[in-house]
Design a protein around this motif. Structure first.
Motif, PDB file in Angstrom:
ATOM      1  N   ILE A 195       5.720  -7.636  22.137  1.00  0.00           N
ATOM      2  CA  ILE A 195       6.821  -7.034  22.185  1.00  0.00           C
ATOM      3  C   ILE A 195       7.272  -7.098  20.645  1.00  0.00           C
ATOM      4  N   GLN A 196       7.249  -8.141  20.184  1.00  0.00           N
ATOM      5  CA  GLN A 196       7.362  -8.428  18.649  1.00  0.00           C
ATOM      6  C   GLN A 196       6.948  -7.475  17.760  1.00  0.00           C
ATOM      7  N   VAL A 197       5.523  -7.468  18.065  1.00  0.00           N
ATOM      8  CA  VAL A 197       4.602  -6.532  17.065  1.00  0.00           C
ATOM      9  C   VAL A 197       4.810  -5.103  17.373  1.00  0.00           C
ATOM     10  N   LYS A 198       5.246  -4.789  18.633  1.00  0.00           N
ATOM     11  CA  LYS A 198       5.576  -3.197  18.804  1.00  0.00           C
ATOM     12  C   LYS A 198       6.736  -3.204  18.147  1.00  0.00           C
ATOM     13  N   GLU A 199       7.750  -3.610  18.070  1.00  0.00           N
ATOM     14  CA  GLU A 199       8.921  -3.552  17.481  1.00  0.00           C
ATOM     15  C   GLU A 199       8.671  -3.541  15.757  1.00  0.00           C
ATOM     16  N   GLN A 200       7.950  -4.456  15.438  1.00  0.00           N
ATOM     17  CA  GLN A 200       7.748  -4.275  13.886  1.00  0.00           C
ATOM     18  C   GLN A 200       6.983  -2.911  13.610  1.00  0.00           C
ATOM     19  N   LEU A 201       6.081  -2.662  14.375  1.00  0.00           N
ATOM     20  CA  LEU A 201       5.183  -1.415  14.210  1.00  0.00           C
ATOM     21  C   LEU A 201       6.344  -0.308  14.303  1.00  0.00           C
ATOM     22  N   MET A 202       7.128  -0.184  15.522  1.00  0.00           N
ATOM     23  CA  MET A 202       8.140   0.717  15.101  1.00  0.00           C
ATOM     24  C   MET A 202       9.215   0.892  13.820  1.00  0.00           C
ATOM     25  N   ALA A 203       9.450  -0.207  13.375  1.00  0.00           N
ATOM     26  CA  ALA A 203      10.003  -0.035  12.286  1.00  0.00           C
ATOM     27  C   ALA A 203       9.311   0.238  11.040  1.00  0.00           C
ATOM     28  N   HIS A 204       7.822  -0.109  11.057  1.00  0.00           N
ATOM     29  CA  HIS A 204       6.982   0.391  10.083  1.00  0.00           C
ATOM     30  C   HIS A 204       6.872   2.014   9.937  1.00  0.00           C
ATOM     31  N   ILE A 205       6.608   2.543  11.277  1.00  0.00           N
ATOM     32  CA  ILE A 205       6.518   3.857  11.280  1.00  0.00           C
ATOM     33  C   ILE A 205       7.740   4.914  11.079  1.00  0.00           C
ATOM     34  N   ALA A 206       8.877   3.904  11.167  1.00  0.00           N
ATOM     35  CA  ALA A 206      10.005   4.891  10.725  1.00  0.00           C
ATOM     36  C   ALA A 206      10.079   5.080   9.341  1.00  0.00           C
ATOM     37  N   SER A 207       9.489   4.023   8.575  1.00  0.00           N
ATOM     38  CA  SER A 207       9.289   4.327   7.161  1.00  0.00           C
ATOM     39  C   SER A 207       8.415   5.327   6.573  1.00  0.00           C
ATOM     40  N   LEU A 208       7.718   5.680   7.557  1.00  0.00           N
ATOM     41  CA  LEU A 208       6.351   6.797   7.007  1.00  0.00           C
ATOM     42  C   LEU A 208       6.891   8.098   7.177  1.00  0.00           C
ATOM     43  N   LYS A 209       5.990   9.222   6.790  1.00  0.00           N
ATOM     44  CA  LYS A 209       6.340  10.586   6.855  1.00  0.00           C
ATOM     45  C   LYS A 209       5.447  10.994   8.018  1.00  0.00           C
ATOM     46  N   PRO A 210       6.124  12.194   8.658  1.00  0.00           N
ATOM     47  CA  PRO A 210       5.173  12.695   9.781  1.00  0.00           C
ATOM     48  C   PRO A 210       3.752  12.930   9.152  1.00  0.00           C
ATOM     49  N   HIS A 211       2.801  12.659  10.041  1.00  0.00           N
ATOM     50  CA  HIS A 211       1.313  12.975   9.833  1.00  0.00           C
ATOM     51  C   HIS A 211       0.766  11.999   8.887  1.00  0.00           C
ATOM     52  N   GLU A 212       1.472  11.004   8.442  1.00  0.00           N
ATOM     53  CA  GLU A 212       0.850  10.130   7.293  1.00  0.00           C
ATOM     54  C   GLU A 212      -0.039   9.243   8.303  1.00  0.00           C
ATOM     55  N   ARG A 213      -0.806   8.871   7.782  1.00  0.00           N
ATOM     56  CA  ARG A 213      -2.145   8.001   8.565  1.00  0.00           C
ATOM     57  C   ARG A 213      -1.252   6.351   8.521  1.00  0.00           C
ATOM     58  N   SER A 214      -1.338   5.706   9.751  1.00  0.00           N
ATOM     59  CA  SER A 214      -1.031   4.566   9.602  1.00  0.00           C
ATOM     60  C   SER A 214      -2.158   3.488   9.109  1.00  0.00           C
ATOM     61  N   PRO A 215      -1.807   2.030   8.839  1.00  0.00           N
ATOM     62  CA  PRO A 215      -2.994   1.135   8.557  1.00  0.00           C
ATOM     63  C   PRO A 215      -3.858   1.072   9.722  1.00  0.00           C
ATOM     64  N   SER A 216      -4.967   0.829   9.608  1.00  0.00           N
ATOM     65  CA  SER A 216      -6.016   0.478  10.468  1.00  0.00           C
ATOM     66  C   SER A 216      -5.501  -0.522  11.447  1.00  0.00           C
ATOM     67  N   ARG A 217      -6.387  -0.855  12.496  1.00  0.00           N
ATOM     68  CA  ARG A 217      -6.237  -1.962  13.361  1.00  0.00           C
ATOM     69  C   ARG A 217      -6.263  -3.396  12.540  1.00  0.00           C
ATOM     70  N   THR A 218      -7.422  -3.060  12.049  1.00  0.00           N
ATOM     71  CA  THR A 218      -7.729  -4.786  11.389  1.00  0.00           C
ATOM     72  C   THR A 218      -6.609  -5.007  10.490  1.00  0.00           C
ATOM     73  N   ALA A 219      -6.044  -4.049   9.660  1.00  0.00           N
ATOM     74  CA  ALA A 219      -5.235  -4.456   8.626  1.00  0.00           C
ATOM     75  C   ALA A 219      -3.852  -4.862   9.292  1.00  0.00           C
ATOM     76  N   LEU A 220      -3.550  -3.916  10.196  1.00  0.00           N
ATOM     77  CA  LEU A 220      -2.355  -4.555  11.186  1.00  0.00           C
ATOM     78  C   LEU A 220      -2.395  -5.864  11.790  1.00  0.00           C
ATOM     79  N   SER A 221      -3.652  -6.237  12.371  1.00  0.00           N
ATOM     80  CA  SER A 221      -3.789  -7.390  13.070  1.00  0.00           C
ATOM     81  C   SER A 221      -3.734  -8.594  11.679  1.00  0.00           C
ATOM     82  N   ALA A 222      -4.131  -8.258  10.488  1.00  0.00           N
ATOM     83  CA  ALA A 222      -3.968  -9.243   9.304  1.00  0.00           C
ATOM     84  C   ALA A 222      -2.425  -9.327   9.037  1.00  0.00           C
ATOM     85  N   THR A 223      -1.753  -8.082   8.929  1.00  0.00           N
ATOM     86  CA  THR A 223      -0.436  -8.154   8.558  1.00  0.00           C
ATOM     87  C   THR A 223       0.327  -8.768   9.413  1.00  0.00           C
ATOM     88  N   TYR A 224       0.170  -8.573  10.798  1.00  0.00           N
ATOM     89  CA  TYR A 224       1.108  -9.341  11.742  1.00  0.00           C
ATOM     90  C   TYR A 224       0.683 -10.579  12.236  1.00  0.00           C
TER      91      TYR A 224
END
Length: 310
Positions: A9-38
């Protein structure tokens, strides 16, 4: 709530906040990068992303990555009167499987004060594509889709759904190459259990009678093979029949008749569905065979398998 659920739940909330800062159709970081970030396990990241895709916040392109959907989010798409609308795509509302699905979806939609649009695809990709394009244009809030299986595969409408931020769920079967939530049967296990039951009842020459080859029939066939192999029984390809068409008129009858008229005929038949079983019953009756009993076995959906007695 256990620690794994809390972390997800914590990770999902963090991802939602990150997505809100991106533009439509902008690529999100890879799973590997997100795993390291969070500092989270890959499975936790996958679960969070899968739900965000299902909710329409992200969409995936096979082999390319995960992207941010349009700014319109689930819960914000309504018709002119402000009422939310769902679409339900099914092959044929008159087929005996689908009225139950329609009733279930309709009941939930009614409870949620949501309009429901029902579209019949006749199992054709071209009709499925036209329906999806029209539903996107109408501002539909979400889709439940029993995927088509006839014609040339067309994945583009699913990409359009994700780009438009329209969440969708696959029902009954899935579409290879499209990442989305799904509610499907365990077809392999159904084939395995049905065949195991006949083996336990003493039958050793079990035929497999099915609709044409597609994902569900192939998975049940694999379960059938597994049960035979586990019991050290031969897998006889002359006992395996996949019907040549998806027509329901007289389904199961011809294949069962040919199989049962052989001198070395099977002593049991695993039937893919109720329609196939009905055809097998009729074929046995017409050549003077006495059918013993039938069993209904549930593995998320009910399937019938038949024992034919001499």
């Amino acid at each position: 709530m256990n620690i794994n659920t809390l972390r997800y739940i914590q990770v999902k909330e963090q991802l939602m906040a990150h997505i809100a800062s991106l533009k439509p159709h902008e690529r999100s970081p890879s799973r590997t990068a997100l795993s390291a970030t969070y500092q989270a396990a890959r499975t936790t990241i996958e679960r969070a992303i899968s739900e965000l895709i299902g909710e329409g916040s992200l969409y995936a392109r096979d082999g390319s990555g995960t992207y941010v959907s349009e700014s319109i989010r689930p819960g914000k798409r309504h018709n002119e009167k402000g009422t939310a609308t769902w679409g339900l795509l099914i092959p044929d509302i008159q087929h005996y499987i689908y009225p139950g699905i329609v009733r279930g979806v309709s009941d939930v939609a009614s409870d949620q004060d949501v309009n429901l649009l029902i579209c019949n695809t006749d199992n054709r990709y071209d009709k499925q594509t036209r329906h999806i394009n029209k539903l996107i244009g109408s501002g539909v809030q979400g889709l439940i889709i029993v995927p088509a299986i006839h014609g040339t595969v067309d994945l583009e409408p699913f990409y359009k759904l994700k780009e438009a931020g329209v969440p969708f769920v696959f029902c009954h079967r899935m579409v290879e190459g499209i990442e989305a939530p799904r509610v499907i049967s365990n077809n392999f296990y159904a084939g395995y259990l049905g065949t195991k039951h006949l083996i336990a009842a003493g039958y050793t020459k079990i035929a497999f009678l099915s609709r044409p080859v597609y994902s569900a029939s192939s998975e049940r066939y694999q379960g059938y093979i597994c049960a035979l192999t586990e019991a050290n029984l031969p897998v006889r390809q002359d006992f395996v029949i996949f019907e040549p068409t998806f027509e329901t008129e007289g389904e199961g009858y011809g294949g069962a008749l040919r199989s049962l008229q052989r001198e070395d005929r099977p002593d049991g038949i695993f039937c893919f569905n109720d329609g196939i079983a009905k055809g097998a019953f009729n074929a046995a009756e017409n050549i003077g065979l006495r059918v013993g009993r039938t069993w209904a076995w549930s593995a998320a959906t009910i399937r019938i398998f038949v024992k034919c007695c001499r």
